[in-house]
Design a protein around this motif. Structure first.
Motif, PDB file in Angstrom:
ATOM      1  N   ILE A 100     113.151  39.534  11.114  1.00 44.18           N
ATOM      2  CA  ILE A 100     114.774  40.421  12.007  1.00 44.18           C
ATOM      3  C   ILE A 100     114.161  42.119  11.488  1.00 44.18           C
ATOM      4  CG2 ILE A 100     116.313  41.723  12.462  1.00 44.18           C
ATOM      5  CD1 ILE A 100     116.920  38.267  12.489  1.00 44.18           C
TER       6      ILE A 100
ATOM      7  N   LEU B 245     110.741  43.129  13.052  1.00 48.39           N
ATOM      8  CA  LEU B 245     110.854  43.579  14.960  1.00 48.39           C
ATOM      9  C   LEU B 245     111.993  44.558  14.865  1.00 48.39           C
ATOM     10  CD1 LEU B 245     111.908  39.837  15.418  1.00 48.39           C
ATOM     11  CD2 LEU B 245     110.109  41.044  16.454  1.00 48.39           C
ATOM     12  N   ARG B 246     112.877  45.414  14.098  1.00 47.03           N
ATOM     13  CA  ARG B 246     113.792  46.620  13.873  1.00 47.03           C
ATOM     14  C   ARG B 246     112.538  47.728  13.507  1.00 47.03           C
ATOM     15  NH1 ARG B 246     118.571  44.571  11.051  1.00 47.03           N
ATOM     16  NH2 ARG B 246     120.065  43.432  12.898  1.00 47.03           N
TER      17      ARG B 246
ATOM     18  N   PRO C 118     108.119  36.671  13.656  1.00 48.00           N
ATOM     19  CA  PRO C 118     108.607  37.940  12.455  1.00 48.00           C
ATOM     20  C   PRO C 118     109.467  37.950  11.942  1.00 48.00           C
ATOM     21  CG  PRO C 118     108.253  37.923  15.510  1.00 48.00           C
ATOM     22  CD  PRO C 118     107.829  36.768  14.684  1.00 48.00           C
TER      23      PRO C 118
ATOM     24  N   THR D 291     109.485  47.707  14.462  1.00 51.52           N
ATOM     25  CA  THR D 291     107.975  48.449  15.054  1.00 51.52           C
ATOM     26  C   THR D 291     108.747  48.280  17.006  1.00 51.52           C
ATOM     27  OG1 THR D 291     107.896  45.549  15.373  1.00 51.52           O
ATOM     28  CG2 THR D 291     106.469  47.121  13.925  1.00 51.52           C
ATOM     29  N   LEU D 292     110.398  48.176  16.766  1.00 52.67           N
ATOM     30  CA  LEU D 292     110.202  48.703  18.639  1.00 52.67           C
ATOM     31  C   LEU D 292     110.417  49.999  18.426  1.00 52.67           C
ATOM     32  CD1 LEU D 292     114.794  47.720  17.417  1.00 52.67           C
ATOM     33  CD2 LEU D 292     113.407  46.492  18.982  1.00 52.67           C
TER      34      LEU D 292
END
Lengths: 89, 223
Positions: free
Chosen positions: A82, A85-86, A80, A88-89
């Motif tokens: 970054i 990922l950010r 994934p 979907t935190l």
């Protein structure tokens, strides 16, 4: 106190070995074990004490599972980003 | 392991090239920047996966925690570069540091404010009522009761610390890291304490005539 607590203890006691890896030894072996596993090899034959430690140690097991997921995604070219990922935190 | 791993926008490097660059060779800055990206990705991935620990934190707090973990693991890796033996991809080795750091931080977020004094400092062995389920003949019921007494006595012959740790980690399922933090200890020492406790309990039960596997069979629980 439920019987399940005693069952958990007995399962762990049943699989207890005289010699077991320490958490540091497990940490050191983890990347090698994961890479062999992701490559389709059978690392449990080469590193049997590693798997035994994971059965006994929840914190090491959780780390192994997370590294294995990361390594699998990377090997499949699906790491994934970054930004994703950010988001979907 | 010599195969190189590559991500979009990053240089493809073999293990030897990672080491050479990070140890001061050509391209050190680029290698450091790429490594930091790998570590940040691993920390974000880990914290996103560990919602059971950090679900109460907002996304900006989690993003900051991931940044802190990436930085902490980068420092640890640079200090331990000479311990990398090349038995895995360099990136998998590096991920191990970031995942370890992020999970330790996540566990602390989850457990730091939970009162554990009673279980961590207590000395009472949990009692266990022996039920009498339908279909169990009296002889088997008596054997079960005898086994449970032996287990209880086996726990009581452990040291106080072993009992406290066993109760907290195995019964209450508190992560070992949290006990490490509260007792100012380390994982290896507490794992050893638990290992010794398991061995001692197993031997005690055997001396009392109970093989652990037989007890599990008695309660129809497979190890």
């Amino acid at each position: 106190m439920s019987t399940s607590n005693y069952e958990r203890l007995l399962r762990l006691a049943a699989r207890t070995q005289e010699q077991e890896l320490s958490c540091t030894e497990c940490f050191d072996v983890l990347p090698q074990y994961v890479d062999l596993e992701v490559a389709g090899a059978a690392p449990e034959r080469q590193l049997p004490l590693f798997r035994q430690h994971l059965e006994q140690c929840g914190v090491c097991r959780e780390e192994y599972e997370t590294v294995r997921e990361l390594a699998r995604l990377e090997a499949e070219g699906r790491s994934p980003s970054i930004d994703d990922l950010r988001r979907t935190l | 392991m010599t195969a190189a791993v590559q991500h979009a926008g990053m240089s493809r490097r073999t293990n030897a090239e990672w080491l050479a660059a990070l140890q001061g060779g050509d391209g050190k800055d680029a290698a450091l920047s790429d490594l930091r990206t790998y570590l940040l990705r691993a920390a974000l991935f880990t914290l996103r996966r560990a919602r059971h620990y950090v679900g109460h934190l907002g996304s900006s707090a989690l993003a900051q925690l991931a940044e802190d973990c990436a930085q902490e693991s980068l420092t640890a890796i640079l200090q331990r570069l000479d311990t990398f033996r090349g038995q895995s991809h360099f990136t998998t080795w590096a991920y191990t540091f970031a995942v370890n750091t992020a999970l330790m931080a996540g566990r602390q977020e989850r457990w730091a404010s939970v009162p554990l004094e009673e279980v961590l400092e207590g000395t009472a062995t949990p009692s266990l009522a022996v039920g009498n389920p339908a279909g169990i003949d009296p002889e088997q019921h008596a054997l079960r009761a005898e086994a449970l007494v032996a287990i209880r006595e086996g726990i009581e012959q452990l040291t106080v610390k072993q009992q406290q740790l066993l109760r907290t980690v195995i019964f209450e399922q508190v992560p070992l890291d949290e006990v490490v933090r509260r007792w100012s200890s380390n994982r290896n020492a507490l794992y050893k304490l638990l290992h010794d406790a398991r061995r001692k309990l197993k031997s005690y039960l055997l001396a009392r005539g109970f093989d652990v596997e037989e007890i599990l069979d008695l309660f129809a629980v497979r190890a």
